[in-house]
Design a protein around this motif. Structure first.
Motif, short mmCIF file in Angstrom:
data_model
loop_
_atom_site.label_atom_id
_atom_site.label_comp_id
_atom_site.label_asym_id
_atom_site.label_seq_id
_atom_site.Cartn_x
_atom_site.Cartn_y
_atom_site.Cartn_z
N GLU A 244 3.26 -1.77 -47.28
CA GLU A 244 2.70 -0.48 -47.72
C GLU A 244 2.77 0.56 -46.61
O GLU A 244 2.68 1.76 -46.89
CB GLU A 244 1.25 -0.65 -48.16
CG GLU A 244 1.08 -1.42 -49.46
CD GLU A 244 1.20 -2.92 -49.26
OE1 GLU A 244 1.34 -3.64 -50.28
OE2 GLU A 244 1.16 -3.38 -48.09
N PRO A 247 8.01 2.93 -44.14
CA PRO A 247 8.60 4.02 -44.93
C PRO A 247 9.55 3.48 -46.00
O PRO A 247 10.26 2.49 -45.78
CB PRO A 247 9.36 4.84 -43.88
CG PRO A 247 8.66 4.55 -42.60
CD PRO A 247 8.23 3.12 -42.68
N SER A 248 9.55 4.14 -47.13
CA SER A 248 10.40 3.68 -48.25
C SER A 248 11.87 3.69 -47.88
O SER A 248 12.63 2.82 -48.34
CB SER A 248 10.16 4.58 -49.47
OG SER A 248 10.44 5.94 -49.17
N TYR A 249 12.30 4.62 -47.03
CA TYR A 249 13.72 4.67 -46.67
C TYR A 249 14.13 3.50 -45.77
O TYR A 249 15.32 3.28 -45.54
CB TYR A 249 14.09 6.01 -46.04
CG TYR A 249 13.47 6.29 -44.69
CD1 TYR A 249 14.04 5.81 -43.52
CD2 TYR A 249 12.31 7.05 -44.59
CE1 TYR A 249 13.48 6.08 -42.28
CE2 TYR A 249 11.74 7.32 -43.35
CZ TYR A 249 12.33 6.83 -42.20
OH TYR A 249 11.77 7.09 -40.99
N LYS A 253 7.04 0.64 -48.82
CA LYS A 253 6.46 1.31 -49.97
C LYS A 253 5.75 2.62 -49.63
O LYS A 253 5.14 3.23 -50.49
CB LYS A 253 5.46 0.37 -50.66
CG LYS A 253 6.11 -0.88 -51.25
CD LYS A 253 5.09 -1.75 -51.97
CE LYS A 253 5.74 -2.97 -52.59
NZ LYS A 253 4.75 -3.83 -53.31
N SER A 254 5.84 3.05 -48.37
CA SER A 254 5.18 4.29 -47.98
C SER A 254 6.11 5.47 -48.24
O SER A 254 7.25 5.48 -47.79
CB SER A 254 4.82 4.26 -46.49
OG SER A 254 4.27 5.51 -46.11
N ARG A 255 5.62 6.44 -48.96
CA ARG A 255 6.43 7.61 -49.33
C ARG A 255 6.35 8.72 -48.29
O ARG A 255 7.04 9.73 -48.39
CB ARG A 255 5.99 8.16 -50.69
CG ARG A 255 6.16 7.17 -51.84
CD ARG A 255 7.62 6.87 -52.09
NE ARG A 255 7.81 5.91 -53.16
CZ ARG A 255 8.99 5.45 -53.55
NH1 ARG A 255 10.09 5.87 -52.92
NH2 ARG A 255 9.08 4.58 -54.53
N SER A 257 6.68 10.86 -44.75
CA SER A 257 7.76 11.07 -43.79
C SER A 257 7.18 11.15 -42.39
O SER A 257 5.96 11.21 -42.20
CB SER A 257 8.50 12.37 -44.10
OG SER A 257 7.69 13.50 -43.79
#
Length: 274
Positions: A244, A247-249, A253-255, A257
């Protein structure tokens, strides 16, 4: 690794040396006695950085005090505004993003995305360095205390994720190497033992070859801080950071930046980044 294996000394012996270290520094500099900044945690970092050699640690700390005065570090959080922060981070993505499983702030750098040519149109080398120092001071004053409060124990180190994706010879220009050398020297001399672990991801083959040669030359403590992840790096990241908070990238799962500067320090203790 036990405390004694890690530091080559018992906790009791370190505590004794730390008390002697403080007494010596307070005798040399009244500033150490009068400033709440220089608590035992702060002083201990310098003592450990010089393998508990009192004379070497005292010299290192006194040089640090002089540097703080000459650089204007004590007021850099108040009197330096990095208006070009977002433009700079777009050309050299880096920043804090949440915490790892030990409660340490996660610092992510994307070295393969550095665009030094464009950066010269956005900021100056001097301002870039001042921003770097300001971020360290923000960590000491706000980020580590907020993480400590959230974790319920003292936190004074970071976990770094260094992304080398896209790194090539063009990123190793004279300007880049010079600036990185300046920043590294500042970090080593003035913010020792603030790095707990480094995870290197997307390392090109040439880096892996170099690392296989360099690694055996490092002491066990330094080796334990640096890990070159395999191509499928997400399982290793998940060993250290909850999915969680990744970062998603990078597969998490954290959106948020890096510009968002997400973490416990944004909730109560720290002022918003300007």
């Amino acid at each position: 690794m036990s405390f004694e294996e890690l530091w080559g000394i018992t906790e009791e012996r370190e505590a004794t040396l730390l008390r002697e270290y403080r007494v010596n520094l307070e005798r040399i500099s009244p500033e150490v006695r009068s400033s709440a900044t220089f608590d035992d945690y702060y002083l201990r970092r310098f003592l450990r950085a010089r393998d508990h050699d009192l004379q070497k640690a005292e010299s290192m700390f006194m040089n640090h005090l002089k540097w703080r005065k000459d650089f204007g570090t004590d007021t850099i959080l108040e009197d330096f505004v990095y208006d070009e922060r977002e433009a700079f981070l777009a050309l050299y993505p880096q920043g804090y993003h949440k915490v790892d499983k030990m409660g340490r702030p996660v610092y992510i750098q994307h070295l393969g995305q550095i665009n030094m040519k464009a950066m010269k149109n956005v900021t100056t080398e001097e301002r870039m360095i001042r921003f770097h120092v300001q971020e360290y001071e923000r960590a000491l004053k706000y980020i580590f205390p907020a993480c400590s409060l959230a974790a319920g124990e003292h936190v004074s180190q970071t976990l770094a994720i260094m992304d080398l994706k896209g790194l090539g010879m063009r990123h190793l220009s004279g300007d880049v190497k010079r600036i990185l050398s300046v920043l590294t020297r500042i970090d080593q001399d003035n913010y020792p033992e603030t790095l707990g672990k480094t995870l290197i991801i997307n390392a090109p083959r040439v880096f892996r070859a170099i690392w296989s040669i360099v690694k055996p030359m490092l002491d066990p403590r330094t080796q334990s801080k640096i890990e070159v992840c395999p191509g499928d790096f997400l399982p290793v990241l998940k060993e250290w950071v909850d999915v969680e908070n990744i970062p998603s990238y990078l597969g998490g799962k954290s959106r948020g930046s890096l510009i968002d500067d997400l973490g416990p320090w944004r909730e109560e203790l720290a002022p918003k980044v300007t």
